[in-house]
Design a protein around this motif. Sequence first.
Motif, short mmCIF file in Angstrom:
data_model
loop_
_atom_site.label_atom_id
_atom_site.label_comp_id
_atom_site.label_asym_id
_atom_site.label_seq_id
_atom_site.Cartn_x
_atom_site.Cartn_y
_atom_site.Cartn_z
N UNK A 99 108.83 41.48 77.91
CA UNK A 99 108.75 42.03 79.26
C UNK A 99 108.13 43.42 79.24
N UNK A 100 108.57 44.26 78.32
CA UNK A 100 108.02 45.61 78.22
C UNK A 100 106.58 45.58 77.70
N UNK A 101 106.30 44.65 76.78
CA UNK A 101 104.95 44.57 76.24
C UNK A 101 103.93 44.14 77.28
N UNK A 102 104.34 43.21 78.14
CA UNK A 102 103.43 42.70 79.17
C UNK A 102 103.31 43.66 80.35
N UNK A 103 104.30 44.52 80.53
CA UNK A 103 104.34 45.41 81.70
C UNK A 103 104.68 46.83 81.26
N UNK A 104 103.73 47.55 80.68
CA UNK A 104 104.02 48.88 80.14
C UNK A 104 104.55 49.87 81.17
N UNK A 105 104.28 49.61 82.44
CA UNK A 105 104.77 50.53 83.46
C UNK A 105 106.29 50.44 83.62
N UNK A 106 106.89 49.40 83.04
CA UNK A 106 108.36 49.28 83.10
C UNK A 106 109.04 50.22 82.11
N UNK A 107 108.30 50.66 81.09
CA UNK A 107 108.94 51.34 79.96
C UNK A 107 109.63 52.64 80.36
N UNK A 108 109.05 53.36 81.31
CA UNK A 108 109.67 54.63 81.70
C UNK A 108 111.01 54.42 82.39
N UNK A 109 111.29 53.17 82.77
CA UNK A 109 112.58 52.86 83.41
C UNK A 109 113.45 52.03 82.46
N UNK A 110 113.21 52.22 81.15
CA UNK A 110 113.86 51.38 80.16
C UNK A 110 115.36 51.29 80.29
N UNK A 111 116.01 52.40 80.61
CA UNK A 111 117.47 52.39 80.70
C UNK A 111 117.97 51.53 81.86
N UNK A 112 117.14 51.39 82.89
CA UNK A 112 117.56 50.63 84.06
C UNK A 112 117.14 49.17 84.00
N UNK A 113 116.08 48.88 83.22
CA UNK A 113 115.52 47.53 83.22
C UNK A 113 116.53 46.50 82.75
N UNK A 114 117.25 46.82 81.65
CA UNK A 114 118.20 45.84 81.13
C UNK A 114 119.26 45.47 82.17
N UNK A 115 119.64 46.44 83.01
CA UNK A 115 120.62 46.17 84.05
C UNK A 115 120.10 45.23 85.11
N UNK A 116 118.76 45.22 85.32
CA UNK A 116 118.15 44.29 86.27
C UNK A 116 117.99 42.92 85.63
#
Length: 585
Positions: A37-54
């Motif tokens: 998910x992070x590899x395909x969507x690098x713009x998600x990385x800055x929200x890494x701490x929140x992504x797992x919760x989603x």
Amino acid sequence: MDEDLRKRIRREAEANALFNALKHESDAQVGAILGPLMGENPEFREHGDEVSGVVAPVVNEVNGLDEAEKRARLEEIAPERLEELDAEDEGEDHPLPDLPNAEEYEEVRMRCAPNPNGPWHLGHARMPSVIGTYKERYDGWMLVRFDDTDPETKRPDLEAYDAILDDIDYLGFEPDEVVTASERMETYYEHARELIELGGAYTCSCSGEAFSELKNDGEACPHREKDVDTVRAEFAEMVEGEYESGEMVLRVKTDIEHKNPALRDFVAFRMVDTPHPREAASDYRCWPMLDFQSGIDDHLLGITHIIRGIDLQDSAKRQQFVYDYFDWEYPEVVHWGHVQVDAYDVKMSTSTIKERIDAGDLDGWDDPRAPTLQSVRRRGIRGDAIVDAMVELGTSTSDVDLAMSSIYANNRDIVDEETPRAFLVRDGFDARDPDAETAYEATEVPVAGGPDSAHPPVHPNHEERGTRDIPVGDAVLVESRDLPAEGERVWLKGYGPVRYDGEGFSYTDDGIDVVREEGVDVVHWVPADDNVPVRMRRMDGDVHGYAEPGYAAYEPDDLVQFVRVGFARYDRENEAETVAYFAHE
């Protein structure tokens, strides 16, 4: 995190979770979803701490569906992923799925595009293995293009060009054409000028930090509206080398408000002060970025299908903007995950391997501890064994693990029947841990009462190949761990049964049934006075030992199987010893 981004994360996570669950016929795992998910969507990385919760609740929802519901949902939200999954399922007889829309092209044309910043590590073998196999399958065409337009951060190694071609030949493939990007600079300049005339590019003197801030805010660079005459003139000055590194770039106009900031007005050309190591390219200072250079070449060289890493999805999207300006049709693209190889302590990275060599930790690119093609080749592993293992991985978008044991198994199948046998008595490690439990000790034991020589077969399955003649002499060497207790017997392989009296071996008249019925151990040995000192280079350190006298007749590149030890390639003869490279058991 705003609500639009949260929805995008949920949508992408759901597609990945559905694919993962259906592929492995089990519940999806959050950890397995986050990496792709992070590899395909690098713009998600800055929200890494929140992504797992989603992602976590999405994965739970997916795991609550039955298989039919999962398939229906995946077809609804990401039908291309379902097609990929079905292609993998249908490919049991052929691990590589059909190339997309291959039937629509007169000829399937694919490219292997290495950066020649050093010899290849094992991971690099996946690309030529798969492309070469597709070439054979479709009776297609394969290009090797050296993408050497970064003379600074990925500085080309002049020896790597030929080394990479040698590696491709070792894997069993021959490119139909070889081109070098640094020899095509005028072609890239020509297309940059045409892009400028089309209003698709502009020169920009913003600092990297200033442009990044504008880009992330979705605001246009103040240079974006320069007139074509100014852009044309400033690009000409770039080509003439009148700017220093970082002073001026040429950007492709995309969509400054694109949802993915990485696609907003990306750099096509930049200035590099470091001269290219190739003399013919050393005068250039205005160099294309890989996305521009590669995109232009793929079109001009007629590439129909591109295979690239899932982390390079943005490359296709950037290049699509350029293709749209030129009204070109973009090639078919297959994305795959990364391959990780086990069994090595050294990271599978060209720069890391080079650092270890420069530091003296490795002897060179063909050190048996290095995860490189030069290393496994020197160890006697056939290219076909690597190709078969790489092809078996398929083209999944998930990251995959390659066990060296699978390469060893393939190689064993290839070489076992043709490889002669020989004895080697090991005599300890001289490497990283001389006190390790795997240390060996060659022990000299007198022998009395038996034949003067032994005649084991050259190959146990092929009597027609004859026998080896090994003189016994007055004593033999055995590995200390094979020495029996006082009064017990062993069977010296190819010689016969002997009993140990605490000081020496005495020959007995027992038949082979003592091995089968009484469990007498069969051990290897060499004569104590007539043997060949050997240093066997291994991944876990060098082992010294003594080979039977016939080993002196072998030549470099000959492969033997040292009985009870493993396969090894004869490398060279030094004044004091013969050097062999261990392949595998």
